[in-house]
Design a protein around this motif. Structure first.
Motif, PDB file in Angstrom:
ATOM      1  N   THR A 100       0.855  -1.184   0.000  1.00  0.00           N
ATOM      2  CA  THR A 100       0.000   0.000   0.000  1.00  0.00           C
ATOM      3  C   THR A 100       0.895   1.239   0.000  1.00  0.00           C
ATOM      4  OG1 THR A 100      -1.872   1.078   1.115  1.00  0.00           O
ATOM      5  CG2 THR A 100      -0.174   0.112   2.523  1.00  0.00           C
ATOM      6  N   SER A 101       0.294   2.406   0.125  1.00  0.00           N
ATOM      7  CA  SER A 101       1.036   3.662   0.227  1.00  0.00           C
ATOM      8  C   SER A 101       0.473   4.453   1.388  1.00  0.00           C
ATOM      9  CB  SER A 101       0.917   4.477  -1.071  1.00  0.00           C
ATOM     10  OG  SER A 101       1.582   3.841  -2.130  1.00  0.00           O
ATOM     11  N   LEU A 102       1.350   5.027   2.186  1.00  0.00           N
ATOM     12  CA  LEU A 102       0.939   5.773   3.362  1.00  0.00           C
ATOM     13  C   LEU A 102       0.848   7.259   3.027  1.00  0.00           C
ATOM     14  CD1 LEU A 102       3.111   4.011   6.079  1.00  0.00           C
ATOM     15  CD2 LEU A 102       0.771   3.487   5.353  1.00  0.00           C
ATOM     16  N   PRO A 103      -0.250   7.911   3.400  1.00  0.00           N
ATOM     17  CA  PRO A 103      -0.422   9.332   3.073  1.00  0.00           C
ATOM     18  C   PRO A 103       0.520  10.221   3.860  1.00  0.00           C
ATOM     19  CG  PRO A 103      -2.151   8.597   4.552  1.00  0.00           C
ATOM     20  CD  PRO A 103      -1.366   7.370   4.180  1.00  0.00           C
ATOM     21  N   ARG A 104       0.658  11.435   3.397  1.00  0.00           N
ATOM     22  CA  ARG A 104       1.454  12.450   4.069  1.00  0.00           C
ATOM     23  C   ARG A 104       0.661  13.751   4.120  1.00  0.00           C
ATOM     24  NH1 ARG A 104       3.515   8.655   5.740  1.00  0.00           N
ATOM     25  NH2 ARG A 104       5.641   7.894   5.479  1.00  0.00           N
TER      26      ARG A 104
END
Length: 269
Positions: free
Chosen positions: A107-111
């Motif tokens: 997945t990708s983690l938001p910033r």
């Protein structure tokens, strides 16, 4: 911070799945400026040096956009325009992220860009590979529980007294903490609390954070227009007072590890 990091690392070593099965979701709670981010980064560095795949998700990176918070301010209470308290995060996204990581999916983690007070675009999110071993989920109210409704009757400070006289804001925040946020925090396997000596130190710690961010932005030649002056910062911190005090009172009785800090963030005896 080194001694605190040593303590957390020893605890995590005992909590990790020795068979490389489902990843450990480590909740890391602490008041603003208590050193959560520094500790999380230090732990990730140590774990990855040993071949333990580790990622960090900050609750701050789940903040809603300005437009979304403006809608909350219009529909529920004006104080929800300010990011920070429960209701101002994208909890559904957080649950989806933790579920993806727990089941071994990439997945990708938001910033979130605090200088602009807006989420970063997905192109700047942090990719996370499949089969993670450890996720550090850190935030100022990670793992917090709702208060009893009766505790909300009296205002905690001047902000609540003057701007939430009917307790609409604090009751809405508390309701969210007992529902959607409870679902999010239920996905945490182990909980560590960095316990400040009291709420009064938080304003100083948060001011130090703001000064550090200002220096970093200036060094890059970036705008500091979104940063707060002293009066704005004091008002901002007041939004966190009730829940921070509640966490310091209630969470030590159930956290898996409590690290008591002094005013300089040094681990006490």
């Amino acid at each position: 911070m080194t001694e605190s990091l040593d303590r957390v690392e020893r605890a995590v070593n005992g909590w990790l799945n020795p068979d490389g099965g489902r990843p450990l979701i480590l909740g890391l709670c602490g008041a603003q400026g208590s050193g959560k981010s520094t500790l999380a980064e230090g732990l990730r560095s140590r774990m990855e040096a040993r071949g333990i795949a580790t990622a960090i998700l900050s609750l701050d990176d789940l903040y809603l956009s300005g437009d979304a918070r403006a809608a909350l301010a219009r529909d529920i209470h004006p104080l929800l325009r300010t990011r920070g308290v429960p209701l101002t995060h994208d909890v559904a996204h957080g649950i989806a992220l933790l579920d993806a990581i727990r089941t071994g999916h990439a997945t990708s983690l938001p910033r979130f860009d605090k200088s602009r007070d807006e989420p970063e675009p997905p192109t700047r999110w942090q990719p996370v590979p499949a089969r993670l071993d450890l996720l550090i989920f850190e935030g100022w109210c990670v793992g917090a529980r709702a208060q009893d409704d009766a505790a909300l009757a009296l205002p905690a400070n001047a902000l609540e007294r003057d701007e939430d006289p009917d307790a609409i804001w604090r009751r809405a925040v508390n309701a969210a903490l007992g529902t959607a946020y409870a679902d999010l925090f239920a996905r945490i396997d182990r909980l560590v609390l960095l316990a400040a000596p009291g709420f009064d130190i938080v304003a100083r710690w948060r001011s130090e954070q703001e000064a550090t961010l200002r220096r970093a932005l200036e060094a890059r030649g970036a705008s500091t227009a979104g940063l707060m002056d002293a009066p704005a910062l004091a008002r901002f911190v007041a939004h966190y007072a009730r829940l921070t005090r509640w966490i310091l009172d209630e969470m030590p009785t159930r956290a898996d590890l409590v690290l008591h800090l002094d005013t300089e963030r040094t681990l006490t005896a």
